[in-house]
Design an enzyme around this catalytic site. Structure first.
Site, PDB file in Angstrom:
ATOM      1  N   LYS A 190      75.499 124.991 119.229  1.00 22.24           N
ATOM      2  CA  LYS A 190      74.133 124.469 119.277  1.00 22.24           C
ATOM      3  C   LYS A 190      73.742 124.135 120.718  1.00 22.24           C
ATOM      4  O   LYS A 190      74.449 123.418 121.419  1.00 22.24           O
ATOM      5  CB  LYS A 190      74.018 123.224 118.400  1.00 22.24           C
ATOM      6  CG  LYS A 190      72.589 122.723 118.200  1.00 22.24           C
ATOM      7  CD  LYS A 190      72.567 121.593 117.183  1.00 22.24           C
ATOM      8  CE  LYS A 190      71.139 121.143 116.879  1.00 22.24           C
ATOM      9  NZ  LYS A 190      71.104 120.043 115.882  1.00 22.24           N
TER      10      LYS A 190
ATOM     11  N   CYS B   1      69.848 123.827 112.645  1.00 26.15           N
ATOM     12  CA  CYS B   1      68.985 122.652 112.486  1.00 26.15           C
ATOM     13  C   CYS B   1      67.810 122.662 113.471  1.00 26.15           C
ATOM     14  O   CYS B   1      66.971 123.550 113.440  1.00 26.15           O
ATOM     15  CB  CYS B   1      69.829 121.384 112.606  1.00 26.15           C
ATOM     16  SG  CYS B   1      69.020 119.866 112.078  1.00 26.15           S
TER      17      CYS B   1
ATOM     18  N   GLU C 290      75.155 123.049 108.013  1.00 30.97           N
ATOM     19  CA  GLU C 290      75.499 122.560 109.346  1.00 30.97           C
ATOM     20  C   GLU C 290      76.722 121.651 109.282  1.00 30.97           C
ATOM     21  O   GLU C 290      76.815 120.777 108.420  1.00 30.97           O
ATOM     22  CB  GLU C 290      74.313 121.782 109.922  1.00 30.97           C
ATOM     23  CG  GLU C 290      74.556 121.179 111.290  1.00 30.97           C
ATOM     24  CD  GLU C 290      73.350 120.418 111.821  1.00 30.97           C
ATOM     25  OE1 GLU C 290      73.326 120.118 113.033  1.00 30.97           O
ATOM     26  OE2 GLU C 290      72.426 120.119 111.034  1.00 30.97           O
TER      27      GLU C 290
END
Length: 356
Positions: free
Chosen positions: A132, A166, A47
Site C-alpha cells: 500500500k 482500501c 485487506e
C-alpha cells in the site's frame, strides 16, 4: 460473438482467526477449496486478512498499543515465507487465482510492516506483490509506506487483473496507472469496519456507501468489473478488543460493517452481496461487456489529451540500504540479492529473495 472470457469470481467476506497467522492460513486454504468447488476461478480476500486488521489504532492512543503492535509483528508474515507458499500451493491444487491481503514483515527490520497484497495464479506462482502506497489515517501508526512496484495489471487467461488496497481506491493517479494497463478486473480490498467517531459525537463513517462509491467510480472510469472484498468482525475479534477496554465496545458496535460485493463496467451492482455474516459472495463477469462502454469515455484512449497531461510512475522496489563490495564491485541489497560483476562470488540466501 464473444471473444473475451466469461469468469466466475468470489469475494471471501470473512474474519481472520484474530492475530493468529497459522489458524488464518488454514482458514484461507479451506475457503479457497470451497470457492473452487463452487466454480470460482478467482477468489479475493480482504485487506490484511493475515493476521488481522489493526483496528485498535483507531481506539486507543499509541502509548497504550505497544503490546498489540508487538503481537501484530509476531503474527505478520514475509512475502517469501512459508505461509504464502502454503496458500500458493493450494491455489495450484484448486486451479484458482487468489488475491490475498496480509500484513507483511521486512527482512531489513524486526519492526517494519507493510499493508500488502499478492496475486497468485492458478499454477501457484506469485504474479504481483503490492505494498500500500500510503497507510490511511491511523494506519500510519502501524504500517510503513509502500512503493510503486506493485502498480501492475497482470494479463492472465481469465482477464487483465489489477488491484488496490482500501484508501488507495481514492487515489486517482494510482487508479489511472492501472486503467492505462488495460485493466478488466479490479480488486479492491477493505477492512471489516473503519471507526472514526465515538457514538456520542454523531456516529461513524459510512463504510459501505463509501466503498461502493469508490469501486463504482473506478469501474465506470476503467470500464472494468470490480470485486469489493471486505473483512468481517466476528465475535472473537470484538470480544478480544472489548475485554481490553469495555468502552471500545460501543465504538465497535456503532461502526458500520463493511460489505463484499461486485460492480460491472458501468458501476452498477452485479452478483451477490454479503454483509452481516461470514460467507463467500459470487459473481459472473462477462469481460466482453468492457468493450462497448469504451465508445463513450475511454480515458486512456481517445478521451484524453496526452499533449496536455502526463503521468510518470516509478515501479522500482525501494530498499533501505545498498551495500557495495569494493573487491568485486557488486551490489548487495537489503534483501540479500547480489548484482554486478562479483555476483557469482557470493552466496545468496534463498529465503531472502524478493517476491514479485
Amino acid at each position: 460473438m464473444s471473444y473475451l472470457p466469461i469468469v466466475k469470481v468470489a469475494a471471501a467476506h470473512v474474519a481472520p482467526v484474530f492475530l493468529n497467522k497459522r489458524a488464518t492460513v488454514a482458514k484461507a486454504i479451506s475457503l479457497i477449496r470451497e470457492a473452487s468447488r463452487h466454480g470460482a476461478q478467482l477468489v479475493a480476500f480482504p485487506e490484511s486478512f493475515i493476521p488481522a486488521f489493526p483496528v485498535w489504532a483507531s481506539l486507543w492512543a499509541p502509548i497504550d498499543n505497544h503490546d498489540l503492535f508487538e503481537k501484530l509483528v509476531q503474527e505478520s508474515i514475509f512475502a517469501d515465507g512459508p505461509e504464502i507458499a502454503e496458500i500458493a500451493a493450494e491455489a495450484a491444487r484448486s486451479g484458482v487465482f487468489v488475491s490475498l491481503g496480509f500484513s507483511e514483515r521486512s527482512h531489513a527490520s524486526v519492526g517494519c510492516l507493510w499493508n500488502s497484497t499478492v496475486l497468485i495464479d492458478d499454477r501457484g506462482t506469485i504474479v504481483n506483490h503490492h505494498r500500500k502506497l500510503v497507510p490511511t489515517f491511523y494506519e500510519k501508526l502501524v504500517w510503513a509506506a509502500g512503493d510503486g512496484a506493485g502498480l501492475r495489471v497482470v494479463e492472465t487467461p481469465i482477464g487483465r487483473i489489477g488491484g488496490l488496497i482500501c484508501g488507495e481506491n481514492t487515489n486517482p493517479l494510482a487508479r489511472y496507472s492501472l486503467i492505462a494497463q488495460g485493466e478488466q478486473i479490479h480488486i479492491s480490498s477493505w477492512p471489516a469496519l473503519w471507526p472514526t467517531r465515538r457514538p456520542s459525537t454523531g456516529g461513524n463513517f459510512d463504510n459501505v456507501a463509501a466503498n461502493r462509491l469508490r469501486a463504482g467510480a473506478h469501474s465506470f472510469e476503467a470500464k472494468a468489473f470490480g470485486i469489493i472484498s471486505a473483512g468481517y468482525m466476528d465475535a472473537g475479534m470484538r470480544d478480544y478488543l472489548a475485554a481490553r477496554d469495555p468502552a471500545a465496545a460501543a465504538v465497535l458496535d456503532d461502526s458500520p460493517r463493511a460489505a463484499s460485493m461486485f460492480v460491472d463496467p458501468t458501476g452498477a451492482p452485479i452478483g451477490d452481496t454479503v454483509r452481516d455474516e461470514e460467507g463467500i459472495a459470487y459473481a459472473e463477469f462477462d469481460l466482453n461487456r468492457c468493450v462497448e462502454p469504451k465508445q463513450f469515455h475511454d480515458v486512456v484512449g481517445y478521451y484524453n489529451r496526452y499533449d496536455v497531461f502526463a503521468l510518470t510512475v516509478n515501479r522500482e522496489r525501494q530498499e533501505p540500504v545498498t551495500f557495495r563490495d569494493a573487491r568485486s564491485h557488486s551490489t548487495i541489497t537489503a534483501q540479500g540479492e547480489i548484482t554486478g560483476a562479483g555476483a557469482r562470488q557470493h552466496e545468496v540466501r534463498p529465503g531472502d529473495r524478493e517476491v514479485n
